[in-house]
Design an enzyme around this catalytic site. Structure first.
Site, PDB file in Angstrom:
ATOM      1  N   CYS A   2       0.864  -1.176   0.000  1.00 42.87           N
ATOM      2  CA  CYS A   2       0.000   0.000   0.000  1.00 42.87           C
ATOM      3  C   CYS A   2       0.904   1.230   0.000  1.00 42.87           C
ATOM      4  CB  CYS A   2      -0.935   0.100   1.196  1.00 42.87           C
ATOM      5  SG  CYS A   2      -2.074  -1.266   1.327  1.00 42.87           S
ATOM      6  N   ARG A  28       3.746  -0.493  -4.947  1.00 42.65           N
ATOM      7  CA  ARG A  28       3.472  -0.988  -3.597  1.00 42.65           C
ATOM      8  C   ARG A  28       2.130  -1.705  -3.509  1.00 42.65           C
ATOM      9  NH1 ARG A  28       6.879   1.641   0.087  1.00 42.65           N
ATOM     10  NH2 ARG A  28       5.551   1.018   1.797  1.00 42.65           N
ATOM     11  N   TRP A  80      -2.872  -2.633  -1.632  1.00 37.06           N
ATOM     12  CA  TRP A  80      -2.601  -4.051  -1.832  1.00 37.06           C
ATOM     13  C   TRP A  80      -3.447  -4.743  -0.771  1.00 37.06           C
ATOM     14  CZ3 TRP A  80      -0.680  -8.310   0.818  1.00 37.06           C
ATOM     15  CH2 TRP A  80      -0.295  -9.409   0.022  1.00 37.06           C
ATOM     16  N   ASN A 106      -1.380   2.370   5.766  1.00 32.64           N
ATOM     17  CA  ASN A 106      -0.538   1.304   5.222  1.00 32.64           C
ATOM     18  C   ASN A 106      -0.096   0.449   6.409  1.00 32.64           C
ATOM     19  OD1 ASN A 106       1.531  -0.227   4.071  1.00 32.64           O
ATOM     20  ND2 ASN A 106       2.979   1.481   4.073  1.00 32.64           N
ATOM     21  N   GLY A 107      -0.330  -0.860   6.340  1.00 35.65           N
ATOM     22  CA  GLY A 107       0.046  -1.741   7.447  1.00 35.65           C
ATOM     23  C   GLY A 107      -1.112  -2.657   7.811  1.00 35.65           C
ATOM     24  N   GLU A 487      16.961 -17.802  -8.649  1.00 31.62           N
ATOM     25  CA  GLU A 487      16.539 -16.450  -9.022  1.00 31.62           C
ATOM     26  C   GLU A 487      15.900 -16.443 -10.422  1.00 31.62           C
ATOM     27  OE1 GLU A 487      15.903 -13.871  -7.569  1.00 31.62           O
ATOM     28  OE2 GLU A 487      15.934 -12.282  -9.040  1.00 31.62           O
ATOM     29  N   LYS A 491      12.097 -15.196 -11.192  1.00 27.37           N
ATOM     30  CA  LYS A 491      11.770 -14.138 -12.155  1.00 27.37           C
ATOM     31  C   LYS A 491      10.673 -14.619 -13.093  1.00 27.37           C
ATOM     32  CE  LYS A 491      12.964 -11.207 -10.870  1.00 27.37           C
ATOM     33  NZ  LYS A 491      13.549 -11.287  -9.615  1.00 27.37           N
ATOM     34  N   GLU A 494       7.276 -14.919 -11.308  1.00 31.77           N
ATOM     35  CA  GLU A 494       6.751 -13.609 -10.883  1.00 31.77           C
ATOM     36  C   GLU A 494       6.050 -12.883 -12.019  1.00 31.77           C
ATOM     37  OE1 GLU A 494       9.382 -11.294  -7.588  1.00 31.77           O
ATOM     38  OE2 GLU A 494      10.458 -11.782  -9.402  1.00 31.77           O
ATOM     39  N   HIS A 510      16.129 -36.447  -7.263  1.00 33.05           N
ATOM     40  CA  HIS A 510      15.490 -36.919  -6.027  1.00 33.05           C
ATOM     41  C   HIS A 510      14.020 -36.521  -6.004  1.00 33.05           C
ATOM     42  CE1 HIS A 510      19.347 -38.223  -4.515  1.00 33.05           C
ATOM     43  NE2 HIS A 510      19.848 -37.044  -4.834  1.00 33.05           N
ATOM     44  N   LYS A 609       5.815  -4.713  -4.408  1.00 33.34           N
ATOM     45  CA  LYS A 609       7.263  -4.654  -4.332  1.00 33.34           C
ATOM     46  C   LYS A 609       7.769  -4.563  -2.898  1.00 33.34           C
ATOM     47  CE  LYS A 609      11.202  -2.877  -6.620  1.00 33.34           C
ATOM     48  NZ  LYS A 609      11.558  -4.233  -7.026  1.00 33.34           N
TER      49      LYS A 609
HETATM   50  C1  G6P Z   1       8.846  -8.779  -2.732  1.00 33.77           C
HETATM   51  C2  G6P Z   1       9.288  -8.359  -4.110  1.00 33.77           C
HETATM   52  C3  G6P Z   1      10.574  -9.092  -4.477  1.00 33.77           C
HETATM   53  C4  G6P Z   1      11.635  -8.840  -3.425  1.00 33.77           C
HETATM   54  C5  G6P Z   1      11.150  -9.224  -2.036  1.00 33.77           C
HETATM   55  C6  G6P Z   1      12.106  -8.749  -0.964  1.00 33.77           C
HETATM   56  O1  G6P Z   1       8.428 -10.094  -2.753  1.00 33.77           O
HETATM   57  O2  G6P Z   1       8.272  -8.628  -5.059  1.00 33.77           O
HETATM   58  O3  G6P Z   1      11.026  -8.631  -5.733  1.00 33.77           O
HETATM   59  O4  G6P Z   1      12.771  -9.570  -3.738  1.00 33.77           O
HETATM   60  O5  G6P Z   1       9.900  -8.585  -1.769  1.00 33.77           O
HETATM   61  O6  G6P Z   1      12.128  -7.346  -0.977  1.00 33.77           O
HETATM   62  P1  G6P Z   1      13.294  -6.475  -0.395  1.00 33.77           P
HETATM   63  O7  G6P Z   1      12.851  -5.065  -0.602  1.00 33.77           O
HETATM   64  O8  G6P Z   1      13.393  -6.824   1.065  1.00 33.77           O
HETATM   65  O9  G6P Z   1      14.531  -6.792  -1.118  1.00 33.77           O
END
Ligand code: G6P
Length: 614
Positions: A2, A28, A80, A106-107, A487, A491, A494, A510, A609
């Protein structure tokens, strides 16, 4: 999660500033958006489900003449959803029953149910399913002519996390904000003050920013800010100068922020490195860590706490610290670190890695580690973020704002900084000057290597297109490329919503190998570094099950051709640099794959994010 924005001032129309701020904070959360302003002696709110453009459309339809009115004060929110689905009623801002107060939040208010029941018993009517709505009803109940006093009395009743901005119809010359666990940044302009969850919404207007601490409350006027504790004791918080440019937070001709940020990596990495390599002493200079050589030599264990992409960067760091500095290192998913009562010994360094510096689980891990007496340092990108301030020591990435929800440049800068930290810790121990210098040269060359990967974009796009109809993927790697495989898979899922799993190449047999068939491609990271011969064996196992194999391979390494269907070429580099450079290729692969499938690349469904809830 948010985003909140508030504006007070006479320089411009509050609504335009609020909408602009919401757009910049949309990463956000983008389930719904809304704002409230004081106009004609009424609190006027406009809300819309979906993204900020929808809100803007609604504003044009319902109140196109708003520009003719002088509107000096307002608050806004992009959501969000946590409590209640993203429908109109659950949109912020929320108002009390007499429409005299409006708030954005927000929270998460953990005790909202109990508070709601008490308020309902007193006749209060709730219009939404949100936890946030209790805040505005409590403010209304506590109000005795002073909004700051009412907000202070309200937040004392709240359990959970909040960043709140509140306005009262009675007072169109001020706004009150408060925080506990969710960020509030206050931009000090000339004759205007702007409040936001993140500096991205402020830099267009001012570079002078004050960050609130937990349990701070601030009365905001066009002339500035008056910060106090919840018990009305004045406190002063320092003003930070932000060097981000507005253009840093804009797309700059790219179709998506993600692509812009992928292409920014050579520059971002150079910025992370700038001034931090000491060619004379053959080490790295990371002053923000504030360690004397003796303190550094005493570190006998490193625990990395992080989430998502930052955790994958931390996994690469684990290899660095053990290989280059011989310090036993472990990586903890930050939420797990907090709840499983970790053993922290004297001289343990807990390194919290977070791009945003606001991730709730990572922040909780920081607090737990501090509580247990660890030395705690932060590795953050966002200057002045909660984790950066809470840890008080650490390293900033200087990668510039990362807006695309899928993290890209943060990963490559985090790993680069971790490599510099390992160099520094290594030189403080057994790493020779000669080896230190070798590493310095490699670090200095990372940006150039990343540029070489970016030059392969067309080839990677072709390969991504070829596989764009596939719905299941495995990414496999070994050693330094194991975290890179994780990673890569993250990606892809996501931004394209395709099922993708990252596995250690040896672990595939396994269990997961049972899933391999013609329609399940395997992306094998087969660069010419330690482990290559073994991964070739794994690739053969995959092909024997009819899985198409896409490989990353070192430019010129013909040996991979006979074991793969397609190849993404990666420039020759050491194993230390390989995960950084290879991930860039995987970012491009995911981008083109998602593009081909028509996905919303910068704002993938269900994600946000900055994850400020547990
Ligand atoms: C969310 C984002 C990711 C990020 C993660 C950790 O899930 O979508 O892209 O890696 O948070 O965020 P940070 O700001 O702590 O790196």
């Amino acid at each position: 999660m948010c985003g909140i924005v508030g504006y007070i001032g006479k320089k411009r129309n509050a609504i335009d500033t609020l909408i602009d701020g919401l757009k910049r904070l949309e990463y956000r959360g983008y389930d719904s958006a809304g704002f409230a302003v004081i106009n004609n002696n009424k609190i006027k709110t406009i809300k819309e489900t979906g993204k900020v453009v929808g809100l803007q459309r609604k504003l044009q339809e319902e109140w196109s003449e708003y520009k003719d009115t002088s509107i000096n004060l307002g608050i806004a929110h992009t959501r969000w959803a946590t409590h209640g689905e993203p429908n109109h009623d659950n949109c912020h801002p929320h108002c009390d029953n007499n429409e005299k107060f409006a708030i954005v939040h927000n929270g998460i208010i953990e005790n909202y149910q109990a508070l709601k029941t008490q308020l309902e018993l007193k006749g209060c009517k709730f219009n939404s399913e949100t936890d946030s709505e209790v805040i505005v009803h409590l403010i209304s109940e506590c109000f005795e002519g002073d909004l700051a006093q009412a907000v202070a009395a309200t937040v004392k009743k709240l359990e959970g996390t909040f960043g709140i901005a509140a306005i009262a119809l009675e007072d169109s010359n001020s706004m009150v904000v408060a925080r506990s666990g969710s960020p509030i940044a206050i931009g000090i302009g000339n004759d205007e003050t702007i409040v936001a969850s993140d500096i991205a919404a402020l830099v267009a207007y001012t570079k002078r920013v004050i960050f609130l601490d937990d349990d701070d409350l601030a009365v905001i006027t066009a002339d500035g800010v008056d910060i106090r504790t919840l018990n009305n004791v004045p406190v002063s918080r320092e003003t930070t100068h932000i060097d981000w440019d507005t253009t840093d937070a804009e797309k700059g001709g790219y179709e998506h922020f993600m692509m812009k940020e992928i292409y920014e990596q050579p520059t971002a990495i150079s910025n992370s490195i700038r001034g931090r390599l000491d060619f004379k002493l053959e080490t790295a200079v990371l002053n923000g860590l504030n360690f004397t050589p003796i303190e550094m030599a005493q570190i006998n264990r490193i625990i990395i706490a992080a989430c998502g992409t930052s955790m994958h960067a931390g996994m690469v760091g684990e290899y660095y610290f053990e290989d280059l500095a011989s310090i036993p290192t472990e990586v903890e998913q930050a939420a797990e670190f907090r709840y499983r009562n970790p053993i922290i010994e004297k001289n343990s360094l807990v390194l919290a890695i977070s791009q945003s510096g606001e991730t709730a689980d990572t922040l909780a891990a920081v607090k737990e580690a501090q509580n247990k007496g660890a030395i705690v340092a932060g590795l953050c990108n966002v200057v002045g973020s909660t984790i950066a301030r809470e840890t008080g020591r650490g390293v900033y990435l200087h990668a510039g704002p990362e807006i695309g929800v899928a993290s890209t440049k943060a990963f490559t800068c985090q790993t680069t900084v971790l490599l510099m930290l390992a160099l520094k810790l290594g030189r403080n121990r057994r790493l020779s000057g000669q080896d230190g210098m070798k590493l310095i040269k490699e670090i200095n060359n990372i940006s150039t290597l990343v540029e070489t990967v970016l030059e392969q974009a067309d080839n990677i796009a072709q390969i991504a297109k070829k596989y764009a109809k596939m719905n299941n993927f495995f990414f496999i790697g070994r050693g330094y490329l194991f975290p890179a495989a994780l990673e890569g898979a993250l990606k892809l899922k996501e931004i394209s919503y395709v099922h993708a799993e990252g596995y250690h190449a040896a672990e595939l047999k396994h269990g997961p190998i049972a899933l391999l068939e013609e329609s399940v491609p395997v992306l094998a990271l087969a660069n010419d570094i330690a482990g290559k011969d073994k991964i070739i064996g794994n690739m053969q196992e995959c092909r024997a099950r009819k899985s198409p194999v896409i490989a990353t391979a070192t430019i010129g390494d013909k040996s991979i051709e006979e074991h793969s269907d397609d190849i993404i070429w990666i420039p020759e580099c050491s194993e230390f640099v390989a995960p950084i450079v290879t991930v860039v290729a995987l970012q491009l692969f995911s981008y083109y794959f998602a593009y081909e499938r028509g996905c919303d690349i910068d704002q993938p469904r269900n994600l946000a994010k900055s994850v400020t809830v547990e």
